[in-house]
Design an enzyme around this catalytic site. Structure first.
Site, PDB file in Angstrom:
ATOM      1  N   LYS A   1      22.175  20.323  69.919  1.00  0.00           N
ATOM      2  CA  LYS A   1      23.454  20.868  69.464  1.00  0.00           C
ATOM      3  C   LYS A   1      23.515  22.352  69.780  1.00  0.00           C
ATOM      4  O   LYS A   1      22.491  22.966  70.076  1.00  0.00           O
ATOM      5  CB  LYS A   1      23.633  20.616  67.970  1.00  0.00           C
ATOM      6  CG  LYS A   1      22.543  21.215  67.097  1.00  0.00           C
ATOM      7  CD  LYS A   1      22.630  20.677  65.675  1.00  0.00           C
ATOM      8  CE  LYS A   1      21.668  21.349  64.732  1.00  0.00           C
ATOM      9  NZ  LYS A   1      21.859  22.775  64.547  1.00  0.00           N
TER      10      LYS A   1
ATOM     11  N   ASP B   1      16.303  20.538  63.049  1.00  0.00           N
ATOM     12  CA  ASP B   1      15.906  21.832  63.636  1.00  0.00           C
ATOM     13  C   ASP B   1      14.529  22.349  63.218  1.00  0.00           C
ATOM     14  O   ASP B   1      14.369  23.551  62.945  1.00  0.00           O
ATOM     15  CB  ASP B   1      16.961  22.895  63.317  1.00  0.00           C
ATOM     16  CG  ASP B   1      18.316  22.593  63.920  1.00  0.00           C
ATOM     17  OD1 ASP B   1      18.450  21.586  64.643  1.00  0.00           O
ATOM     18  OD2 ASP B   1      19.258  23.357  63.651  1.00  0.00           O
TER      19      ASP B   1
ATOM     20  N   CYS C   1      21.978  24.542  58.466  1.00  0.00           N
ATOM     21  CA  CYS C   1      22.151  23.326  59.265  1.00  0.00           C
ATOM     22  C   CYS C   1      21.920  22.038  58.475  1.00  0.00           C
ATOM     23  O   CYS C   1      22.600  21.037  58.726  1.00  0.00           O
ATOM     24  CB  CYS C   1      21.251  23.384  60.494  1.00  0.00           C
ATOM     25  SG  CYS C   1      21.744  24.728  61.623  1.00  0.00           S
TER      26      CYS C   1
END
Length: 192
Positions: free
Chosen positions: A96, A13, A141
């Site tokens: 995701k 990310d 994450c």
């Protein structure tokens, strides 16, 4: 630690909305990009980048009583990977958090453990047995990806200086992960 054909780098990310001027900024999140770019030069079997890729009405957003500001909406500049992130060595991009009703912190599954992203199979098909995880945010994450990777049977390392935390100090996150069996390394510990 020597990197070879058993290894995959998972870059979590590193997106515009998580950088200092984004909608859900991680303080100093941009400082990790040069470190990640150096890691991308090592001879990994695969390098995977992940993206939060939320619908505009995602359950994590305030209009749905979610905890996070609107961020990483599909097709927006905020959802794009950081412009300075080296992508020429990336083998795959895993998206995701696409389901409206459930969030997804891990690169492997959504938060209720259903709906796998396909990352496990992608890695196994390439003979990967060890994953090296870095990115944003370390305490959310990156942590969920590392713990799920371990649960799926991958030897798991996190590169501390190639990760940045949203809320907790990196040292606290590292201590908690190490207690669960995740190996904590620095970028200089990895070589080709």
């Amino acid at each position: 630690m020597r990197i070879g054909p058993q290894d995959a780098l998972i870059i979590v990310d590193v997106q515009n909305d998580f950088l200092p001027h984004g909608r859900l900024p991680v303080a100093d999140g941009d400082r990790i990009i040069p470190v990640i770019n150096q890691l991308s030069c090592l001879p990994f079997q695969a390098i995977v980048a992940t993206q939060d890729w939320h619908p505009a009405d995602h359950c994590s957003f305030p209009l749905q009583n979610g905890p996070w500001p609107v961020h990483c909406v599909q097709g927006t500049q905020g959802a794009e990977l950081a412009a300075l992130l080296r992508l020429d060595t990336v083998s795959a991009i895993v998206r995701k958090g696409m389901a409206q009703g459930v969030d997804s912190y891990s690169a492997f599954f959504d938060n209720d453990g259903q709906n796998p992203t396909g990352l496990k199979g992608f890695l196994q098909e390439r003979g990967v047995t060890r994953i090296v995880v870095c990115g944003l945010a370390y305490d959310v994450c990156v942590t969920h990806t590392a713990l799920d990777g371990m649960a799926l049977g991958f030897e798991t390392c996190v590169v501390e200086d190639a990760s940045a935390s949203a809320l907790q100090p990196c040292a606290d996150v590292s201590t908690a992960l190490a207690a669960k069996g995740v190996r904590i390394v620095q970028a200089q510990d990895l070589r080709g």
